[in-house]
Each structure stands twice: as C-alpha cells, then as structure tokens.
Design a protein around this motif. Structure first.
Motif, PDB file in Angstrom:
ATOM      1  N   LEU A 102      41.579  29.608  35.403  1.00 55.39           N
ATOM      2  CA  LEU A 102      42.346  30.698  35.823  1.00 55.39           C
ATOM      3  C   LEU A 102      41.802  32.083  35.669  1.00 55.39           C
ATOM      4  O   LEU A 102      41.746  32.856  36.630  1.00 55.39           O
ATOM      5  CB  LEU A 102      43.862  30.639  35.216  1.00 55.39           C
ATOM      6  CG  LEU A 102      44.978  31.395  35.995  1.00 55.39           C
ATOM      7  CD1 LEU A 102      45.088  30.911  37.322  1.00 55.39           C
ATOM      8  CD2 LEU A 102      46.302  31.503  35.193  1.00 55.39           C
ATOM      9  N   PRO A 103      41.085  32.546  34.608  1.00 55.23           N
ATOM     10  CA  PRO A 103      40.497  33.786  34.552  1.00 55.23           C
ATOM     11  C   PRO A 103      39.419  34.048  35.297  1.00 55.23           C
ATOM     12  O   PRO A 103      38.988  35.106  35.834  1.00 55.23           O
ATOM     13  CB  PRO A 103      40.050  33.892  33.107  1.00 55.23           C
ATOM     14  CG  PRO A 103      41.149  32.950  32.165  1.00 55.23           C
ATOM     15  CD  PRO A 103      41.250  31.882  33.108  1.00 55.23           C
ATOM     16  N   LEU A 104      38.640  32.941  35.945  1.00 56.46           N
ATOM     17  CA  LEU A 104      37.673  33.050  36.781  1.00 56.46           C
ATOM     18  C   LEU A 104      38.020  33.003  38.176  1.00 56.46           C
ATOM     19  O   LEU A 104      37.163  33.472  38.995  1.00 56.46           O
ATOM     20  CB  LEU A 104      36.647  31.715  36.691  1.00 56.46           C
ATOM     21  CG  LEU A 104      36.168  31.432  35.401  1.00 56.46           C
ATOM     22  CD1 LEU A 104      35.376  30.268  35.190  1.00 56.46           C
ATOM     23  CD2 LEU A 104      35.045  32.672  34.863  1.00 56.46           C
ATOM     24  N   MET A 105      39.441  32.761  38.372  1.00 49.75           N
ATOM     25  CA  MET A 105      40.002  32.750  39.780  1.00 49.75           C
ATOM     26  C   MET A 105      40.491  34.121  40.036  1.00 49.75           C
ATOM     27  O   MET A 105      41.123  34.133  41.254  1.00 49.75           O
ATOM     28  CB  MET A 105      41.010  31.840  40.024  1.00 49.75           C
ATOM     29  CG  MET A 105      40.616  30.125  39.756  1.00 49.75           C
ATOM     30  SD  MET A 105      41.947  29.070  39.451  1.00 49.75           S
ATOM     31  CE  MET A 105      42.901  29.453  41.179  1.00 49.75           C
ATOM     32  N   LYS A 106      40.348  35.120  39.185  1.00 51.88           N
ATOM     33  CA  LYS A 106      40.825  36.373  39.428  1.00 51.88           C
ATOM     34  C   LYS A 106      40.638  37.031  40.826  1.00 51.88           C
ATOM     35  O   LYS A 106      41.358  37.535  41.402  1.00 51.88           O
ATOM     36  CB  LYS A 106      40.905  37.396  38.253  1.00 51.88           C
ATOM     37  CG  LYS A 106      41.465  36.998  37.126  1.00 51.88           C
ATOM     38  CD  LYS A 106      41.423  37.867  35.754  1.00 51.88           C
ATOM     39  CE  LYS A 106      42.158  37.499  34.633  1.00 51.88           C
ATOM     40  NZ  LYS A 106      41.933  38.530  33.489  1.00 51.88           N
ATOM     41  N   PRO A 107      39.313  37.176  41.054  1.00 53.90           N
ATOM     42  CA  PRO A 107      38.881  37.721  42.443  1.00 53.90           C
ATOM     43  C   PRO A 107      39.447  37.028  43.546  1.00 53.90           C
ATOM     44  O   PRO A 107      39.936  37.604  44.558  1.00 53.90           O
ATOM     45  CB  PRO A 107      37.158  37.453  42.534  1.00 53.90           C
ATOM     46  CG  PRO A 107      37.043  37.493  40.889  1.00 53.90           C
ATOM     47  CD  PRO A 107      38.200  36.736  40.282  1.00 53.90           C
ATOM     48  N   ALA A 108      39.564  35.510  43.423  1.00 53.26           N
ATOM     49  CA  ALA A 108      40.129  34.798  44.729  1.00 53.26           C
ATOM     50  C   ALA A 108      41.487  35.017  44.522  1.00 53.26           C
ATOM     51  O   ALA A 108      42.247  35.120  45.800  1.00 53.26           O
ATOM     52  CB  ALA A 108      39.831  33.259  44.329  1.00 53.26           C
ATOM     53  N   ILE A 109      42.285  35.151  43.510  1.00 55.85           N
ATOM     54  CA  ILE A 109      43.778  35.466  43.675  1.00 55.85           C
ATOM     55  C   ILE A 109      44.137  36.745  44.142  1.00 55.85           C
ATOM     56  O   ILE A 109      45.105  36.845  44.798  1.00 55.85           O
ATOM     57  CB  ILE A 109      44.186  35.509  42.173  1.00 55.85           C
ATOM     58  CG1 ILE A 109      44.165  33.857  41.648  1.00 55.85           C
ATOM     59  CG2 ILE A 109      45.697  35.737  41.862  1.00 55.85           C
ATOM     60  CD1 ILE A 109      44.640  33.746  40.198  1.00 55.85           C
ATOM     61  N   ALA A 110      43.439  37.853  43.788  1.00 55.99           N
ATOM     62  CA  ALA A 110      43.292  39.148  44.486  1.00 55.99           C
ATOM     63  C   ALA A 110      43.104  39.313  46.083  1.00 55.99           C
ATOM     64  O   ALA A 110      44.030  39.679  46.745  1.00 55.99           O
ATOM     65  CB  ALA A 110      42.504  40.057  43.823  1.00 55.99           C
ATOM     66  N   ALA A 111      42.172  38.569  46.359  1.00 57.70           N
ATOM     67  CA  ALA A 111      41.842  38.345  47.897  1.00 57.70           C
ATOM     68  C   ALA A 111      42.943  37.757  48.600  1.00 57.70           C
ATOM     69  O   ALA A 111      43.378  37.955  49.622  1.00 57.70           O
ATOM     70  CB  ALA A 111      40.522  37.659  48.052  1.00 57.70           C
TER      71      ALA A 111
END
Length: 282
Positions: A195-204
């Motif tokens: 989940l921490p590595l997914m922050k850019p994808a979550i924001a986009a």
C-alpha cells in the motif's frame, strides 16, 4: 516505430505545427470562453441577440451572487461532494484490495475474474438505464444520494481494479516474497509493504474518479430528481423555466461547478503525473 519528435522534423513541418497548434487550441477553448462570457452578461443581451458581442454591462457580481443566494446551487454543490467523495473512497479502497488479490495470487479462474472486472467497462451504460433504475426503485434507493454512491462505486470499481492490478504487477515481487520469508501475514504485507508503494497510483486514480463522478450528468438525471439528492451537474438545469432559459445563470453555475475538479487536479498534479508515468521508462 514511434513518431518522430517535432523538433527533429524538417522545417516546414515545424512551422506548420507552430502555426496550427495555437489555432487548434483557440478552437478547443472557444466554447469555454463563450460560457465564461455568458456568465457576466445580463438577461437583456440574450433578448436582443447579443451572443458574441461584448456585454452591454458586466453583471459578474450579480450573476454569481444569484447563483449562491437566489437558487439551490449550494445544496447541489453539497450533494455533489456527498456523492463524489464517498465514491472515490469506496472505489479506490475496493480496487486496492481486488487489484492486490488479482496481481499477487495465482488461483484457478483468476484471469476470468479479472476479465469480468474489465468487461464491465465495455458495456454501453445507456442500455443499463432501465434495469438500474428499476433496481434502485425495488431497493428503495431511487432519488437518494446513497443509491447514486453505491451505483458509482459498483461501476467504477472495474476500471479502478484494472488500473491497480496492472500497477501492483509492475512492483518488485521480491519485496512480497521477502516479507513472506520473514513470516509477515498477507494482511500486513498488503498494508505495510504494498500500500505505501501505491500512493502515486492512488493519487492519480483519485483525481480521475473524482473528475468522472463530479462531471457525471447522465446518471444524475436518471437516478435522482429534486434538490435534495441531485448533484450540481443536474442542478444547473434548474435555471431553466417553462418559457425561458437563463443562459447567463446557467453559464455562471457551470463555471462554479467546474472549479472543484480543476482545483483537485492542480492540488494533486504532482502525484497525478507521477502515478500515470511511473514505470513508463521500463
């Protein structure tokens, strides 16, 4: 294989590009500029046919003041936030979990489950109008914000799952395997490793879904009616009466309705671009 950059093309092509690009931009912006111009004109300009000319007087404060004080626009804006924000949270949260499951685990039929998520994006939503409306009536969710939120979450989760699944599959699998070797549970791997590595994808994804839901008009008029539940896209039409249309008020309301997604994009622009371009150079 790939198009040649404009800077490397011959001089006539570069000159044509530099000349045509501003023209294309002006044509694309012309409707937006017209709406902005309409929003500061008085009613008299439409009666006299002054469509493209300068305003006979600038009613900027009067028009925008009436949008907030002489109509239900504040309630429509609140409804849009109460529909869009829960939808973004619900769709992104579900897609993070389903994307993780479909990207990390291998089980029989996983590709068919993923296909079901993807296939929903190719169904023309117009053919679903009657059955979805009947379903909301049977469940008592018609003309409610809750029904609109649940519908949007259900329909947006497919696209979000496709986005998240592909993003997670691009992450180094060694991180997950190393955590498993250390005895970390699958839930903690998802929460503390992936989940921490997914922050850019979550924001986009959040910016995209926020824009999609906020600008939705079709389902807003199909599943809701009245100021108690309708979002701002459908509420703008309330400025129309039986015998006349207040185009200046509709234009002012459209400008107001467009501000939240524009502000959302500029606030999240850095994360949005990073999420879309992450892994593009691999």
């Amino acid at each position: 294989m790939f198009p040649t950059p404009v800077a490397r093309t011959v001089a006539p092509v570069r000159i044509g590009y530099q000349v045509l690009l501003p023209i294309a931009l002006a044509i694309w912006l012309l409707p937006l500029l017209m709406v902005a111009l309409f929003s500061v004109k008085p009613d008299a300009d439409f009666v006299t046919g002054n469509i493209w000319g300068p305003p006979s007087r600038f009613d900027l404060l009067a028009n925008y003041g009436r949008v907030f004080t002489g109509s239900d626009m504040p309630r429509y804006l609140l409804n849009s936030f109460l529909v869009t924000v829960p939808t973004v949270i619900g769709a992104v949260a579900l897609s993070c979990m389903t994307g993780f499951a479909l990207a990390v685990y291998r089980f029989k039929g996983d590709i068919w489950i993923f296909f079901m998520f993807v296939a929903g994006n190719f169904v023309p939503f117009q053919i679903l109008m009657v059955p979805v409306r009947d379903l909301t009536l049977e469940l008592g969710l018609y003309d409610t914000r809750t029904g609109l939120v649940l519908f949007h979450i259900a329909f947006q989760t497919g696209f979000c799952t496709l986005f998240m699944r592909n993003f997670i599959r691009a992450l180094p699998r060694e991180l997950i395997e190393a955590a498993r070797v250390e005895g970390v549970s699958e839930v903690r791997i998802f929460w503390y490793v992936v989940l921490p590595l997914m922050k850019p994808a979550i924001a986009a994804l959040a910016v995209l879904i926020f824009t999609f839901i906020w600008n939705d008009y079709f389902w807003a008029i199909v599943l809701t009616q009245g100021a108690d539940s309708q979002p701002v896209t459908a509420g703008i039409t309330a400025f129309n009466s039986q015998f006349r249309a207040a185009y200046n008020m509709m234009s002012a309301g459209s400008i107001v309705a467009a501000l939240p997604p524009v502000a959302m994009f500029f606030l999240m622009q850095k994360h949005f671009i990073a999420g879309l371009t992450l892994g593009a150079v691999k």
